[in-house]
Design an enzyme around this catalytic site. Structure first.
Site, PDB file in Angstrom:
ATOM      1  CE  LYS A  50      -3.774  -2.192   2.798  1.00 35.57           C
ATOM      2  NZ  LYS A  50      -4.127  -2.052   4.133  1.00 35.57           N
ATOM      3  CD  GLU A 106       8.453  -0.503  -2.489  1.00 33.47           C
ATOM      4  OE1 GLU A 106       7.210   0.038  -2.585  1.00 33.47           O
ATOM      5  OE2 GLU A 106       8.530  -1.849  -2.018  1.00 33.47           O
ATOM      6  CG  ASP A 107       6.530   2.528   0.458  1.00 38.79           C
ATOM      7  OD1 ASP A 107       7.394   1.578  -0.076  1.00 38.79           O
ATOM      8  OD2 ASP A 107       6.076   2.147   1.315  1.00 38.79           O
ATOM      9  CG  ASP A 110      13.987  -0.751   5.542  1.00 39.25           C
ATOM     10  OD1 ASP A 110      15.296  -0.906   6.154  1.00 39.25           O
ATOM     11  OD2 ASP A 110      13.235  -0.785   6.408  1.00 39.25           O
ATOM     12  CE  LYS A 138      14.657   3.372   6.629  1.00 39.42           C
ATOM     13  NZ  LYS A 138      13.823   2.863   7.924  1.00 39.42           N
ATOM     14  CG  PHE A 159       9.772   2.681  11.544  1.00 40.54           C
ATOM     15  CD1 PHE A 159       9.629   1.472  10.783  1.00 40.54           C
ATOM     16  CD2 PHE A 159       8.292   3.144  11.543  1.00 40.54           C
ATOM     17  CE1 PHE A 159       8.654   0.769  10.313  1.00 40.54           C
ATOM     18  CE2 PHE A 159       7.170   2.831  10.886  1.00 40.54           C
ATOM     19  CZ  PHE A 159       7.588   1.552  10.345  1.00 40.54           C
ATOM     20  CB  VAL A 160      10.085   7.495   7.774  1.00 45.15           C
ATOM     21  CG1 VAL A 160      11.604   8.072   8.113  1.00 45.15           C
ATOM     22  CG2 VAL A 160      10.337   6.346   6.535  1.00 45.15           C
ATOM     23  CG  ASP A 166       1.681   1.374   7.354  1.00 41.40           C
ATOM     24  OD1 ASP A 166       1.126   0.577   8.032  1.00 41.40           O
ATOM     25  OD2 ASP A 166       2.644   1.045   6.367  1.00 41.40           O
ATOM     26  NE  ARG A 172      -1.063   2.468   4.653  1.00 43.33           N
ATOM     27  CZ  ARG A 172       0.031   1.574   4.221  1.00 43.33           C
ATOM     28  NH1 ARG A 172       0.675   2.018   3.481  1.00 43.33           N
ATOM     29  NH2 ARG A 172      -0.228   0.261   4.432  1.00 43.33           N
TER      30      ARG A 172
END
Length: 186
Positions: A50, A106-107, A110, A138, A159-160, A166, A172
């Site tokens: 999501k 992609e968001d 990581d 990251k 952690f963002v 989210d 979000r």
């Protein structure tokens, strides 16, 4: 994770690390880059849900070449701030990617596990070309040898939340990227 009040919701936003204006500017540049790379060649933008839906929505508005949009659900985070280490494809594409220049949107990259698995899967389907664009990179958390073709922002190991990202399905809707505060008194 259940949030009971607006005060509790806001207490978890430690600090803004990328503003709404910085995001808008970077997305506009990314759209221009895609337009110049594909110059009229149809593309398929694949959003990994999501988290990337907000990024995809803004990015596609900047793209002037013909494009279609597809969605996948692939994740390794389920209830918290740590990756489970297990990537699951919960929803696959409906498109035959062999007919497209595919851009995975992609968001965040990581650990690299999710994107590495998604890229392998889509490459096995013989797309005309395949690139990955990510809002956030990251690299300090990377455990796979994965690098996106284009990253809008590189961030430290925080952690963002926000702009589609989210924690427990909350945050979000923030128009910026913020560091998440796990403690109450940080």
């Amino acid at each position: 994770m259940q949030i009971g009040s607006i005060e509790e919701f806001q207490s978890k936003i430690k600090r803004v690390i990328i503003t709404e204006e910085e995001i808008k500017s970077a997305v506009k540049k990314a759209g221009a880059m895609i337009n110049s790379l594909y110059d009229g060649k149809p593309i398929l933008l694949v959003s990994i849900l999501k988290g990337s839906f907000v990024f995809l929505a803004d990015l596609c508005k900047q793209i002037t070449v013909p494009c279609e949009i597809g969605f996948m659900i692939a994740k390794s985070y389920y209830e918290g701030t740590q990756s489970s280490g297990i990537v699951r494809i919960n929803m696959d594409l409906e498109h035959d990617v062999s007919k497209y220049n595919v851009i995975i949107v992609e968001d965040i990259v990581d650990t690299g596990r999710t994107l590495s698995d998604v890229v392998k899967l889509l490459k096995s389907r013989n797309p005309a070309s395949l690139r990955v664009i990510t809002l956030l990179d990251k690299p300090d958390r990377r455990i796979t040898d994965f690098k996106a073709d284009y990253s809008l922002f590189t961030i430290p190991d925080y952690f963002v939340i926000g702009y589609g990202l989210d924690c427990g399905e909350y945050y979000r809707n923030l128009p910026y990227i913020a560091e998440y505060s796990e403690g109450k008194d940080e």
